[in-house]
Design a protein around this motif. Structure first.
Motif, PDB file in Angstrom:
ATOM      1  N   SER A  46       0.862  -1.178   0.000  1.00  0.00           N
ATOM      2  CA  SER A  46       0.000   0.000   0.000  1.00  0.00           C
ATOM      3  C   SER A  46       0.900   1.230   0.000  1.00  0.00           C
ATOM      4  N   LEU A  47       0.356   2.358  -0.351  1.00  0.00           N
ATOM      5  CA  LEU A  47       1.123   3.601  -0.316  1.00  0.00           C
ATOM      6  C   LEU A  47       1.645   3.857   1.091  1.00  0.00           C
ATOM      7  N   HIS A  48       0.801   3.624   2.078  1.00  0.00           N
ATOM      8  CA  HIS A  48       1.191   3.837   3.465  1.00  0.00           C
ATOM      9  C   HIS A  48       2.391   2.972   3.841  1.00  0.00           C
ATOM     10  N   LEU A  49       2.353   1.685   3.489  1.00  0.00           N
ATOM     11  CA  LEU A  49       3.464   0.792   3.813  1.00  0.00           C
ATOM     12  C   LEU A  49       4.716   1.173   3.031  1.00  0.00           C
ATOM     13  N   ALA A  50       4.571   1.535   1.766  1.00  0.00           N
ATOM     14  CA  ALA A  50       5.728   1.951   0.961  1.00  0.00           C
ATOM     15  C   ALA A  50       6.413   3.169   1.580  1.00  0.00           C
ATOM     16  N   LEU A  51       5.621   4.123   2.023  1.00  0.00           N
ATOM     17  CA  LEU A  51       6.191   5.319   2.645  1.00  0.00           C
ATOM     18  C   LEU A  51       6.870   4.984   3.975  1.00  0.00           C
ATOM     19  N   ARG A  52       6.289   4.060   4.739  1.00  0.00           N
ATOM     20  CA  ARG A  52       6.910   3.661   6.007  1.00  0.00           C
ATOM     21  C   ARG A  52       8.225   2.929   5.770  1.00  0.00           C
ATOM     22  N   ILE A  53       8.292   2.103   4.720  1.00  0.00           N
ATOM     23  CA  ILE A  53       9.535   1.407   4.391  1.00  0.00           C
ATOM     24  C   ILE A  53      10.612   2.418   4.000  1.00  0.00           C
ATOM     25  N   ALA A  54      10.251   3.374   3.163  1.00  0.00           N
ATOM     26  CA  ALA A  54      11.216   4.411   2.759  1.00  0.00           C
ATOM     27  C   ALA A  54      11.687   5.202   3.969  1.00  0.00           C
ATOM     28  N   ARG A  55      10.774   5.548   4.848  1.00  0.00           N
ATOM     29  CA  ARG A  55      11.148   6.292   6.056  1.00  0.00           C
ATOM     30  C   ARG A  55      12.076   5.456   6.930  1.00  0.00           C
ATOM     31  N   TYR A  56      11.796   4.161   7.062  1.00  0.00           N
ATOM     32  CA  TYR A  56      12.642   3.282   7.871  1.00  0.00           C
ATOM     33  C   TYR A  56      14.091   3.322   7.369  1.00  0.00           C
ATOM     34  N   PHE A  57      14.264   3.268   6.044  1.00  0.00           N
ATOM     35  CA  PHE A  57      15.603   3.280   5.463  1.00  0.00           C
ATOM     36  C   PHE A  57      16.132   4.698   5.245  1.00  0.00           C
ATOM     37  N   ASP A  58      15.320   5.706   5.538  1.00  0.00           N
ATOM     38  CA  ASP A  58      15.702   7.107   5.406  1.00  0.00           C
ATOM     39  C   ASP A  58      16.124   7.459   3.980  1.00  0.00           C
ATOM     40  N   VAL A  59      15.289   7.016   3.032  1.00  0.00           N
ATOM     41  CA  VAL A  59      15.528   7.303   1.609  1.00  0.00           C
ATOM     42  C   VAL A  59      14.199   7.701   0.968  1.00  0.00           C
ATOM     43  N   PRO A  60      14.245   8.379  -0.186  1.00  0.00           N
ATOM     44  CA  PRO A  60      13.001   8.697  -0.895  1.00  0.00           C
ATOM     45  C   PRO A  60      12.299   7.409  -1.349  1.00  0.00           C
ATOM     46  N   VAL A  61      10.991   7.433  -1.382  1.00  0.00           N
ATOM     47  CA  VAL A  61      10.227   6.233  -1.746  1.00  0.00           C
ATOM     48  C   VAL A  61      10.626   5.719  -3.138  1.00  0.00           C
ATOM     49  N   GLU A  62      10.961   6.627  -4.054  1.00  0.00           N
ATOM     50  CA  GLU A  62      11.341   6.181  -5.400  1.00  0.00           C
ATOM     51  C   GLU A  62      12.722   5.529  -5.440  1.00  0.00           C
ATOM     52  N   SER A  63      13.465   5.615  -4.344  1.00  0.00           N
ATOM     53  CA  SER A  63      14.726   4.885  -4.233  1.00  0.00           C
ATOM     54  C   SER A  63      14.489   3.433  -3.827  1.00  0.00           C
ATOM     55  N   VAL A  64      13.293   3.156  -3.309  1.00  0.00           N
ATOM     56  CA  VAL A  64      12.947   1.801  -2.874  1.00  0.00           C
ATOM     57  C   VAL A  64      12.040   1.111  -3.879  1.00  0.00           C
ATOM     58  N   PHE A  65      11.093   1.843  -4.445  1.00  0.00           N
ATOM     59  CA  PHE A  65      10.074   1.263  -5.315  1.00  0.00           C
ATOM     60  C   PHE A  65      10.065   1.932  -6.687  1.00  0.00           C
ATOM     61  N   SER A  66       9.759   1.110  -7.714  1.00  0.00           N
ATOM     62  CA  SER A  66       9.692   1.631  -9.076  1.00  0.00           C
ATOM     63  C   SER A  66       8.756   0.767  -9.912  1.00  0.00           C
ATOM     64  N   LEU A  67       8.171   1.369 -10.930  1.00  0.00           N
ATOM     65  CA  LEU A  67       7.362   0.605 -11.877  1.00  0.00           C
ATOM     66  C   LEU A  67       8.244  -0.064 -12.937  1.00  0.00           C
ATOM     67  N   GLU A  68       9.484   0.400 -13.062  1.00  0.00           N
ATOM     68  CA  GLU A  68      10.452  -0.222 -13.966  1.00  0.00           C
ATOM     69  C   GLU A  68      11.495  -0.958 -13.135  1.00  0.00           C
ATOM     70  N   GLU A  69      12.134  -1.955 -13.753  1.00  0.00           N
ATOM     71  CA  GLU A  69      13.189  -2.678 -13.048  1.00  0.00           C
ATOM     72  C   GLU A  69      14.347  -1.736 -12.740  1.00  0.00           C
ATOM     73  N   PHE A  70      14.942  -1.925 -11.591  1.00  0.00           N
ATOM     74  CA  PHE A  70      16.135  -1.155 -11.244  1.00  0.00           C
ATOM     75  C   PHE A  70      17.318  -1.734 -12.008  1.00  0.00           C
ATOM     76  N   PRO A  71      18.284  -0.893 -12.412  1.00  0.00           N
ATOM     77  CA  PRO A  71      19.469  -1.442 -13.053  1.00  0.00           C
ATOM     78  C   PRO A  71      20.238  -2.325 -12.077  1.00  0.00           C
ATOM     79  N   ARG A  72      20.865  -3.344 -12.610  1.00  0.00           N
ATOM     80  CA  ARG A  72      21.659  -4.242 -11.766  1.00  0.00           C
ATOM     81  C   ARG A  72      22.881  -3.517 -11.230  1.00  0.00           C
ATOM     82  N   LEU A  73      23.212  -3.814  -9.985  1.00  0.00           N
ATOM     83  CA  LEU A  73      24.412  -3.263  -9.381  1.00  0.00           C
ATOM     84  C   LEU A  73      25.583  -4.174  -9.753  1.00  0.00           C
ATOM     85  N   THR A  74      26.673  -3.569 -10.214  1.00  0.00           N
ATOM     86  CA  THR A  74      27.820  -4.394 -10.604  1.00  0.00           C
ATOM     87  C   THR A  74      29.037  -4.033  -9.805  1.00  0.00           C
TER      88      THR A  74
END
Length: 74
Positions: A46-74
């Motif tokens: 839910s939006l509420h849970l997504a925002l709480r997860i982002a707050r827990y990690f102290d990052v913007p919500v779009e750093s945690v969730f995306s509609l597109e795949e995140f690029p692989r970390l190498t």
């Protein structure tokens, strides 16, 4: 790919901060299996849970969730 898939970086953020699924779940007030479902993309938060997860990690919500795949970390 389905249009309703929400990609996330929860696993990466947990590993980076050395937080277990259970610890994250307890901090968020959800069952630890819910964190697993989220990480595997089997459950869109839910939006509420997504925002709480982002707050827990102290990052913007779009750093945690995306509609597109995140690029692989190498």
């Amino acid at each position: 790919m389905s249009d309703d898939v929400v990609h996330n970086r929860i696993t990466v953020l947990r590993a980076d901060r050395r937080v277990s699924r259970r610890e994250l779940a307890e901090a968020l007030g959800v069952h630890y299996q819910t964190v697993g479902y989220l990480e595997r993309g089997e459950y869109a938060p839910s939006l509420h849970l997504a925002l709480r997860i982002a707050r827990y990690f102290d990052v913007p919500v779009e750093s945690v969730f995306s509609l597109e795949e995140f690029p692989r970390l190498t």
